[in-house]
Scaffold this motif. Sequence first.
Motif, PDB file in Angstrom:
ATOM      1  N   PRO A 122      -2.836   8.605   1.809  1.00  0.00           N
ATOM      2  CA  PRO A 122      -2.522   8.948   0.229  1.00  0.00           C
ATOM      3  C   PRO A 122      -1.975  10.323   0.065  1.00  0.00           C
ATOM      4  O   PRO A 122      -2.290  11.259   0.992  1.00  0.00           O
ATOM      5  N   CYS A 123      -1.149  10.806  -1.097  1.00  0.00           N
ATOM      6  CA  CYS A 123      -0.393  12.059  -1.140  1.00  0.00           C
ATOM      7  C   CYS A 123      -0.677  12.198  -2.667  1.00  0.00           C
ATOM      8  O   CYS A 123      -0.807  11.332  -3.562  1.00  0.00           O
ATOM      9  N   PHE A 124      -0.908  13.702  -2.833  1.00  0.00           N
ATOM     10  CA  PHE A 124      -0.632  14.228  -4.146  1.00  0.00           C
ATOM     11  C   PHE A 124       0.445  15.112  -4.330  1.00  0.00           C
ATOM     12  O   PHE A 124       0.731  15.937  -3.510  1.00  0.00           O
TER      13      PHE A 124
ATOM     14  N   GLU B 233      14.799  -1.116   5.066  1.00  0.00           N
ATOM     15  CA  GLU B 233      13.895  -2.142   4.235  1.00  0.00           C
ATOM     16  C   GLU B 233      13.447  -1.206   2.909  1.00  0.00           C
ATOM     17  O   GLU B 233      12.291  -0.459   3.096  1.00  0.00           O
ATOM     18  N   PHE B 234      14.359  -1.216   1.925  1.00  0.00           N
ATOM     19  CA  PHE B 234      13.917  -0.461   0.809  1.00  0.00           C
ATOM     20  C   PHE B 234      12.635  -0.901   0.422  1.00  0.00           C
ATOM     21  O   PHE B 234      12.243  -2.214   0.119  1.00  0.00           O
ATOM     22  N   GLN B 235      11.792  -0.051  -0.170  1.00  0.00           N
ATOM     23  CA  GLN B 235      10.373  -0.440  -0.656  1.00  0.00           C
ATOM     24  C   GLN B 235       9.934   0.686  -1.606  1.00  0.00           C
ATOM     25  O   GLN B 235      10.403   1.810  -1.603  1.00  0.00           O
ATOM     26  N   ALA B 236       8.799   0.073  -2.438  1.00  0.00           N
ATOM     27  CA  ALA B 236       8.094   1.205  -3.506  1.00  0.00           C
ATOM     28  C   ALA B 236       6.870   1.659  -2.517  1.00  0.00           C
ATOM     29  O   ALA B 236       6.379   0.961  -1.922  1.00  0.00           O
ATOM     30  N   CYS B 237       6.457   2.412  -3.507  1.00  0.00           N
ATOM     31  CA  CYS B 237       4.920   2.986  -2.995  1.00  0.00           C
ATOM     32  C   CYS B 237       4.068   2.708  -4.054  1.00  0.00           C
ATOM     33  O   CYS B 237       4.509   2.981  -5.397  1.00  0.00           O
ATOM     34  N   PRO B 238       2.609   2.194  -4.049  1.00  0.00           N
ATOM     35  CA  PRO B 238       1.891   2.127  -4.907  1.00  0.00           C
ATOM     36  C   PRO B 238       1.518   3.812  -5.409  1.00  0.00           C
ATOM     37  O   PRO B 238       1.356   4.715  -4.847  1.00  0.00           O
TER      38      PRO B 238
ATOM     39  N   LEU C  58      -7.987   9.543  -2.826  1.00  0.00           N
ATOM     40  CA  LEU C  58      -8.042   9.053  -1.293  1.00  0.00           C
ATOM     41  C   LEU C  58      -7.850   7.471  -1.156  1.00  0.00           C
ATOM     42  O   LEU C  58      -8.094   6.958  -0.323  1.00  0.00           O
ATOM     43  N   SER C  59      -7.182   7.061  -2.361  1.00  0.00           N
ATOM     44  CA  SER C  59      -7.180   5.287  -2.482  1.00  0.00           C
ATOM     45  C   SER C  59      -6.180   4.965  -1.551  1.00  0.00           C
ATOM     46  O   SER C  59      -4.972   5.505  -1.216  1.00  0.00           O
ATOM     47  N   VAL C  60      -6.274   3.746  -0.600  1.00  0.00           N
ATOM     48  CA  VAL C  60      -5.277   3.044  -0.048  1.00  0.00           C
ATOM     49  C   VAL C  60      -5.227   1.627  -0.719  1.00  0.00           C
ATOM     50  O   VAL C  60      -6.100   0.882  -0.919  1.00  0.00           O
ATOM     51  N   GLU C  61      -3.947   1.265  -0.902  1.00  0.00           N
ATOM     52  CA  GLU C  61      -3.754  -0.132  -1.495  1.00  0.00           C
ATOM     53  C   GLU C  61      -2.779  -0.881  -0.661  1.00  0.00           C
ATOM     54  O   GLU C  61      -1.528  -0.537  -0.402  1.00  0.00           O
ATOM     55  N   GLY C  62      -3.325  -2.199  -0.338  1.00  0.00           N
ATOM     56  CA  GLY C  62      -2.279  -3.053   0.884  1.00  0.00           C
ATOM     57  C   GLY C  62      -1.866  -2.286   2.066  1.00  0.00           C
ATOM     58  O   GLY C  62      -0.798  -2.490   2.429  1.00  0.00           O
TER      59      GLY C  62
ATOM     60  N   LYS D 134      -1.125   0.812   2.308  1.00  0.00           N
ATOM     61  CA  LYS D 134      -0.538   2.051   2.010  1.00  0.00           C
ATOM     62  C   LYS D 134      -1.207   2.918   1.232  1.00  0.00           C
ATOM     63  O   LYS D 134      -2.033   2.480   0.404  1.00  0.00           O
ATOM     64  N   GLY D 135      -0.830   4.295   1.408  1.00  0.00           N
ATOM     65  CA  GLY D 135      -1.678   5.376   0.885  1.00  0.00           C
ATOM     66  C   GLY D 135      -1.166   5.230  -0.555  1.00  0.00           C
ATOM     67  O   GLY D 135       0.188   5.382  -0.818  1.00  0.00           O
ATOM     68  N   VAL D 136      -1.968   5.773  -1.615  1.00  0.00           N
ATOM     69  CA  VAL D 136      -1.561   5.635  -3.032  1.00  0.00           C
ATOM     70  C   VAL D 136      -1.032   7.115  -3.278  1.00  0.00           C
ATOM     71  O   VAL D 136      -1.641   7.977  -2.939  1.00  0.00           O
TER      72      VAL D 136
END
Length: 525
Positions: A56-58, A92-97, A213-217, A219-221
């Motif tokens: 995850p990043c801020f 592979e274009f993709q979005a981030c949570p 510090l969350s992770v979804e699927g 991937k770092g949020v």
Amino acid sequence: MLDKERGLYIAHCANGALSITGKMANRHGLIAGATGTGKTVTLQVMAETFCQAGVPCFMADMKGDLSGISQVGKMSGFIEKRLPEFGIESPEFQACPVRFYDVYGEQGHPMRATVSQMGPLLLSRILQLNETQTGILNILFRIADERGLLLDDLKDLRSMLNWMGDHAKEITLKYGTVTAMSIGAIQRAILQLENQGADKFFGLPSFDIQDLLSVEGGKGVMSVLAADKLMMQPKLYSTFLLWLLSELYSTLPEVGDLPQPKLIFFFDEAHMLFTDTSKALLDKIEQVIRLVRSKGVGIYFITQSPTDIPENILGQLGNRVQHALRAYTPKDQKAVKTAADTFRANPEFKTDEAIMNLETGEALVSFLDEKGAPNIVERAKVLFPLSQIGAITEGQRTDIIKQSRIYGKYDTPVERDSAFEVLMAENEQQMQAAEEEAATKAEEKEAAKEKKKPGMMSKVWKAIITAVTSTLATILGTYISDKVTGKKTKSRTSATGRVVKNATSAATRSITKELTRDILGNLVK
């Protein structure tokens, strides 16, 4: 871009891929370069690469551009042209949570902290207090702690200052000089801060660091702070981010060097953190940056020139991406030389010359190797993002906020019995006690006044005694006169009788008068 062979793939040079070593990513970093040279895109590339690795990043979003990281990217002529440079056939274009945050609660989930959490050192920086005023703020926190008073918001802070002003003499004897002038100056500073909207930041519910510090699927949020409005208040902006770092440092456990960090913290417009900073606060910043990496947190500063960063802190930034700098003045030339000297030299080119000739999207790159030593600087091209470049619409932002797992957690402010409520209750009790005491004294005074008034029987006896005394005095005078003259005539005896009669009549009249006055007085009451 996460690559199984290349790892945290960030840029590409003539000698191949340039990747950040996962276990060295917490050794902090720097993204520098003049305006318009590609710093924001580099930040986005790094962030989404960490995201794909589950880190995850801020990050603070100054213009809304980083909000695009929440959307899937698209092929463009610019990207298509650069694909061969990176050896990529079909990206592979993709979005981030993403979770959007906003200190003001307008473009994201509110982020709040209590006055107690902020502490006197950071608070004095926001308020721009001098040494004496900072000392008074320290006394305030000490008294609040000793009395068990909670400092949640600015109302609590003002209430404590008012209380200190009322008890200045006793506080001065115990803690040191507290003057009305200094308290007034702090109150004015609080008012200015409140006018900037800081009253929305201080309060409850306070932000839970664990939400970063969350992770979804897998991937770092990405926690994206809307900072376009916050940027207009640089002291509040920098102090808020420093508070976040301090909370991370004090909250997270020691983990040492992990295979990859637990969180990456991007600090955009980093020069604001060090502008007009006291020596004590600068030492605090240096300590946090030095020690927070053992908590698994990497800090990456984004600024125009490495000279914006104090030397002791600059030396701790192991992973470097330097975009172009312009050298129009002697000061600019010095900045270029300083930037060049921070890299491990490459014999194939002169670093200082290369910095001034870099194209947009091109940078000098040096990451730490497996052993923590800096690699030789390379002239490279930074990858393109796989997510959308540019801002999203307000509708898209609103949808993401409402679909967030923490939606509603921070939206409603919470009030509890903190210093403001406690001191107000004490003040009301003191006022009530003072009113009751004043009423009691008035009653006692009236009772004492009534007690002093002579009663009816007292007045009767007084009248009798006065009349009898007068009669005895007359008789005694007559007796003495007769003895002296040797005469005792009938007329004298008659005179004595008249005196007794007159005295009796006088006594009767006096008693009647007093009785009449008391009776009329009682009727009037």
